[in-house]
Scaffold this motif. Structure first.
Motif, PDB file in Angstrom:
ATOM      1  N   TYR A 141       0.868  -1.176   0.000  1.00 13.89           N
ATOM      2  CA  TYR A 141       0.000   0.000   0.000  1.00 13.89           C
ATOM      3  C   TYR A 141       0.913   1.237   0.000  1.00 13.89           C
ATOM      4  N   PRO A 142       1.478   1.554  -1.186  1.00 13.86           N
ATOM      5  CA  PRO A 142       2.471   2.626  -1.242  1.00 13.86           C
ATOM      6  C   PRO A 142       1.893   3.976  -0.810  1.00 13.86           C
ATOM      7  N   GLN A 143       2.765   4.838  -0.299  1.00 16.82           N
ATOM      8  CA  GLN A 143       2.283   6.146   0.157  1.00 16.82           C
ATOM      9  C   GLN A 143       1.619   6.914  -0.981  1.00 16.82           C
ATOM     10  N   ASN A 144       2.206   6.848  -2.158  1.00 17.65           N
ATOM     11  CA  ASN A 144       1.604   7.489  -3.319  1.00 17.65           C
ATOM     12  C   ASN A 144       1.490   6.446  -4.419  1.00 17.65           C
ATOM     13  N   GLU A 145       0.294   6.249  -4.910  1.00 18.45           N
ATOM     14  CA  GLU A 145       0.100   5.203  -5.908  1.00 18.45           C
ATOM     15  C   GLU A 145      -0.729   5.766  -7.058  1.00 18.45           C
ATOM     16  N   ILE A 146      -0.186   5.668  -8.255  1.00 19.99           N
ATOM     17  CA  ILE A 146      -0.929   6.158  -9.417  1.00 19.99           C
ATOM     18  C   ILE A 146      -2.042   5.160  -9.734  1.00 19.99           C
ATOM     19  N   MET A 147      -3.276   5.665  -9.778  1.00 21.71           N
ATOM     20  CA  MET A 147      -4.408   4.781 -10.056  1.00 21.71           C
ATOM     21  C   MET A 147      -4.644   4.683 -11.563  1.00 21.71           C
ATOM     22  N   PHE A 148      -4.583   5.836 -12.214  1.00 26.43           N
ATOM     23  CA  PHE A 148      -4.627   5.828 -13.688  1.00 26.43           C
ATOM     24  C   PHE A 148      -4.071   7.132 -14.217  1.00 26.43           C
ATOM     25  N   ARG A 149      -3.709   7.078 -15.502  1.00 26.37           N
ATOM     26  CA  ARG A 149      -3.243   8.278 -16.190  1.00 26.37           C
ATOM     27  C   ARG A 149      -4.331   8.712 -17.147  1.00 26.37           C
ATOM     28  N   PHE A 150      -4.416   9.997 -17.402  1.00 23.13           N
ATOM     29  CA  PHE A 150      -5.434  10.453 -18.341  1.00 23.13           C
ATOM     30  C   PHE A 150      -4.916  11.573 -19.223  1.00 23.13           C
ATOM     31  N   ASN A 151      -5.531  11.643 -20.401  1.00 23.30           N
ATOM     32  CA  ASN A 151      -5.284  12.775 -21.290  1.00 23.30           C
ATOM     33  C   ASN A 151      -6.565  13.032 -22.060  1.00 23.30           C
ATOM     34  N   GLU A 152      -6.479  13.850 -23.113  1.00 20.57           N
ATOM     35  CA  GLU A 152      -7.716  14.212 -23.823  1.00 20.57           C
ATOM     36  C   GLU A 152      -8.408  12.987 -24.425  1.00 20.57           C
ATOM     37  N   GLU A 153      -7.620  11.973 -24.764  1.00 21.11           N
ATOM     38  CA  GLU A 153      -8.196  10.786 -25.399  1.00 21.11           C
ATOM     39  C   GLU A 153      -8.936   9.883 -24.416  1.00 21.11           C
ATOM     40  N   GLY A 154      -8.513   9.851 -23.186  1.00 19.41           N
ATOM     41  CA  GLY A 154      -9.159   8.964 -22.228  1.00 19.41           C
ATOM     42  C   GLY A 154      -8.214   8.599 -21.107  1.00 19.41           C
TER      43      GLY A 154
END
Lengths: 141, 318, 339
Positions: free
Chosen positions: C61-74
């Motif tokens: 359970y990392p202190q900071n964890e990227i759940m998803f990345r997003f841009n204009e496409e989705g």
């Protein structure tokens, strides 16, 4: 790097440097288009955080310009700012940031010519330094 | 009963104190801990020695926030703590007459984060001071440290071990330790090339977990809302980005310019032993050399960055 | 379940073999910080460390964890897809902590994919504590220096050898697949028993905590809270270093047309944790925030999970800048009852 065009944020005091920029404009004095202007009521309004925030957001240089000493619309705003900026500049230099990325100047409302010279000089210096790398926020690491 | 408790009991009664902030023995060896005394009899548990590293001035602003009344507060202070109290009065955080400053001579305090780094999980069950040595022992070990190895960095070059301003002073004033030149570390660091210096700060501040123990332990950090806690606008991100951590530490150091008393509370509080002092010390030096100002020495001089002189140096202005 | 023995010198070979199928995390010291990190080839774990400054919960359970990345496409979800994780050298308290946190992230109705991605298929090798520290109090909450809760294998250091005591068949099978073990002899097991007794008795008698929940539930307005919280600085050292604290915040980190959504540790000790959009803050004082921390661990979690939300690792005791000791608090609460 010769085609690198730096982005420079300028914080201009409403009562002098901003009017100085206006004068440069109406006098049709040429200067590089690399600056973005934020008008502030006084150079004393500029928090060190604003400057760091600009560097974080990818500006290659920051210029704060206010009234000449003794000319402050609020009597002493620029004097207090001068102390603050002296310390900030030293702190950043100490940390290893290129000191020329953060600049300060006094430009009065009548100094359109000086304004264009200041902008040209800052642009030139920052251009020579190349794109900013330190403190720039990179999303997603 | 020690001289300390005896005198404090008398002060408590004479001054009609509502509360006294001092130190008592902590739950772990070599750890003193803050305590709040509400009656003269309670004062028996008070101690003061090299294990009392916390800067109690922190609690004066806390008290102010939770209490609207004008309670009379006594506070036991080392040299640096006293300077913090003075600086807070200058900054109008509370009324001078509501605070009774009780100075004690300080021979330097042990920085728990240094102790942790030196001993790791070897656990001390006993310790004693022997001149300039600290002898610590545990189940299967005994180690002797030079006191300087464990003292807070600020103590090693401390010029003000005794309160410069006080109402009472208990004991004989201590001699300044000054075993080391105040700016030696800074001179050394400045010899490195800029990129190396930047890397050092990235490495140090990169460890930060944003627990804000440094900020919260600092007596001079009393803002109702810290810029890192602003959500509209949110000045800096919270997602662990290095740039955000850097900005937190730079701005924290800037906010303390001309106010920091180099008590070392921030460094001692850091659970990850981050070097939070170096930048602050460089700023302190700039303020001292440029504006001839030392924080917290008297009740009249305004903070260096809240005032000015018309002839301040401006060599850096274009 | 049998007990296996391996020579200390052969442990690195075992870890090398384990690394073939697992990402092996173990206590290491780097840059002056002790934490759990993935072992590099040939790297020796730092077993001398009982309490890493950073808790091993950050591996799952990392202190900071990227759940998803997003841009204009989705958006592109991001989930851990590395090798299954093996934690080697976790202490029994931390191992027990995983079980407690797990019940928050995985319950019958909901499963947190981010936790599961790292946790599923993981192996926990707990290293028994032969010499518990003064700040250790795992035995207050039913744990112990040789406790097996939460671990797949309990590893015991007997001097020349390590004994491996698997707690489930899967782990036992894995050990036999990797090989290099002998069956432990009676003498080994007796030795381990002695070590266990010595470790347990060194911790002293724990206080009776049966009445703590009830006392706490009746003490909401007690002046005790003011007294206990008086020296609290309101930092996050205790909660961030706690093996059972799990609260998080979700933030978007954006820049122009792209960004990431990040899940990060949050803490009830910060005013911002409860501040509402209107500006109102139901937990305005540090007293109320500290009360929340203690009530959550010693009352609410007893109610929801039927066990205390504390494993007695003592990190909050050693790392607290003002030495605010949770044991003092519990003893005071236990004493309240007698009044």
């Amino acid at each position: 790097m010769s085609d690198f065009e730096p982005k420079i944020m300028t914080f201009l005091c409403n009562w002098c440097s901003y009017a100085g920029a206006d004068l440069a404009g109406v006098s049709r004095i040429q200067y590089p288009p690399n600056t973005r202007v934020i008008r502030v009521p006084c150079s004393g309004r500029v928090d060190p955080l604003f400057i760091l925030k600009c560097l974080q957001d990818g500006y290659d240089g920051v210029l704060v310009s206010g009234c000449h000493p003794g000319d402050c619309h609020y009597i002493s705003g620029n004097y207090v700012a001068r102390r603050k900026f002296a310390v900030l500049k030293k702190a950043l230099e100490f940390m290893g940031m290129e000191p020329d990325r953060v600049q300060f100047s006094w430009v009065s409302a009548g100094e359109g010519e000086k304004f264009s010279q200041v902008i040209s000089k800052v642009t030139e210096t920052v251009k020579a330094l190349g794109p900013a790398k330190k403190l720039v926020k990179r999303i997603g690491r | 009963m020690s001289e300390l408790t005896e005198k404090i009991k008398k002060i408590f009664t004479d001054e009609k104190l509502d509360i006294l902030i001092g130190y008592e023995k902590g739950s772990l060896p070599l750890r003193g801990t803050p305590c709040f005394i509400e009656s003269a009899e309670d004062a028996d548990k008070l101690i003061f020695d090299s294990t009392c590293h916390n800067n109690l001035a922190k609690y004066l602003t806390d008290q102010k926030k939770t209490e609207v009344d004008a309670r009379k507060i006594g506070i036991v202070v080392k040299g640096c703590d006293a300077r913090a109290v003075v600086q807070l009065v200058v900054e109008k955080q509370f009324e001078r007459e509501n605070i009774v400053i009780i100075g004690v001579p300080c021979k330097g305090v042990i920085d728990p984060s240094k102790l942790r780094a030196k001993l790791r999980d070897k656990e001390i069950s006993d310790f004693r001071f022997d001149g300039n040595k600290i002898i610590v022992s545990g189940e299967n070990f005994q180690e002797t440290f030079d006191k300087n190895e464990l003292l807070s960095d600020g103590c090693l070059s401390c010029k003000y071990p005794n309160a410069p301003q006080y109402d009472y002073f208990i004991g004989d004033p201590a001699e300044p330790i000054a075993s080391k030149d105040e700016y030696a570390d800074i001179d050394e660091f400045e010899k490195k090339p800029p990129d190396e210096r930047w890397e050092y700060f990235e490495k140090e501040y990169g460890k930060c977990i944003r627990c804000y123990a440094c900020r919260n332990a600092c007596p001079m950090c009393y803002c109702e809302q810290c810029f890192v806690d602003c959500s509209m606008p949110q000045w800096i991100g919270k997602g662990g980005n290095l740039s955000d951590k850097m900005i937190f530490h730079i701005v924290r150091a800037m906010h303390l310019a001309g106010r920091c008393v180099d008590c070392g509370a921030c460094a001692a509080a850091c659970p990850l032993n981050i070097d939070v002092r170096l930048l602050g010390k460089r700023i302190e030096r700039e303020v001292a050399e440029r504006f001839d100002f030392t924080a917290g020495m008297d009740f009249e001089t305004p903070p260096a960055l809240a005032t000015f002189r018309e002839d301040d140096k401006q060599e850096f202005i274009m | 379940m049998s007990v296996y023995r391996i020579k200390k010198d052969d442990l690195s070979l075992f870890l090398e073999k384990l690394r073939e199928d697992f990402a092996v995390y173990a206590p290491v010291e780097s840059d002056g910080i002790t934490s759990f990190a993935e072992l590099e080839p040939g790297q020796e774990p730092a077993f001398g460390i009982l309490k890493t400054q950073k808790p091993p919960k950050e591996v799952f359970y990392p202190q900071n964890e990227i759940m998803f990345r997003f841009n204009e496409e989705g958006m592109t979800p991001e989930l851990y897809d590395g090798k299954p994780i093996a934690l080697f050298g976790v202490r029994p308290c931390d191992a027990k902590g995983f079980n407690i946190i797990e019940r928050v992230f995985i319950d019958p109705k909901y499963e947190d994919p981010y936790w599961s991605a790292r946790r599923k298929g993981s192996l926990v090798f707990a290293l028994a504590c032969n010499e518990p520290l003064l700040s250790c109090f795992c035995n207050w909450f039913g744990g112990g220096p040789f406790d097996k809760t939460g671990s797949d294998v309990l590893v015991i250091d007997t001097g020349e050898d390590y004994l491996f005591e698997p707690t489930n068949e899967g782990a036992e099978k894995l050990l036999s697949n990797i090989g290099g073990f002998e069956k432990a002899e009676k003498a080994d097991i007796e030795k381990a028993g002695k070590l266990r007794k010595k470790a347990e008795s060194s911790m002293g008698e724990p206080p009776k905590l049966d009445s703590v929940k009830e006392t706490l539930d009746n003490s909401w307005n007690s002046p005790l809270w003011d007294r206990i919280s008086a020296k609290c600085l309101g930092c996050a050292v205790c909660t961030f270093s706690c093996p059972t604290c799990y609260c998080f915040d979700i933030q978007d980190e954006t820049r122009r047309d792209k960004g990431t959504r990040v899940r990060l540790w949050d803490t009830c000790q910060f005013p911002l944790f409860t501040k509402e959009g209107s500006g109102h803050n139901p937990r305005k004082s540090q007293t109320s925030r500290l009360r929340q921390r203690f009530m959550h661990k010693f009352s609410y979690m007893v109610e929801t999970l039927n066990e205390f939300g504390c494993v007695g690792c003592g990190r909050c005791v050693t790392l607290c800048p003002v030495n605010l000791d949770v044991r003092d608090f519990l003893e005071k609460i236990a004493a309240e009852k007698d009044k």
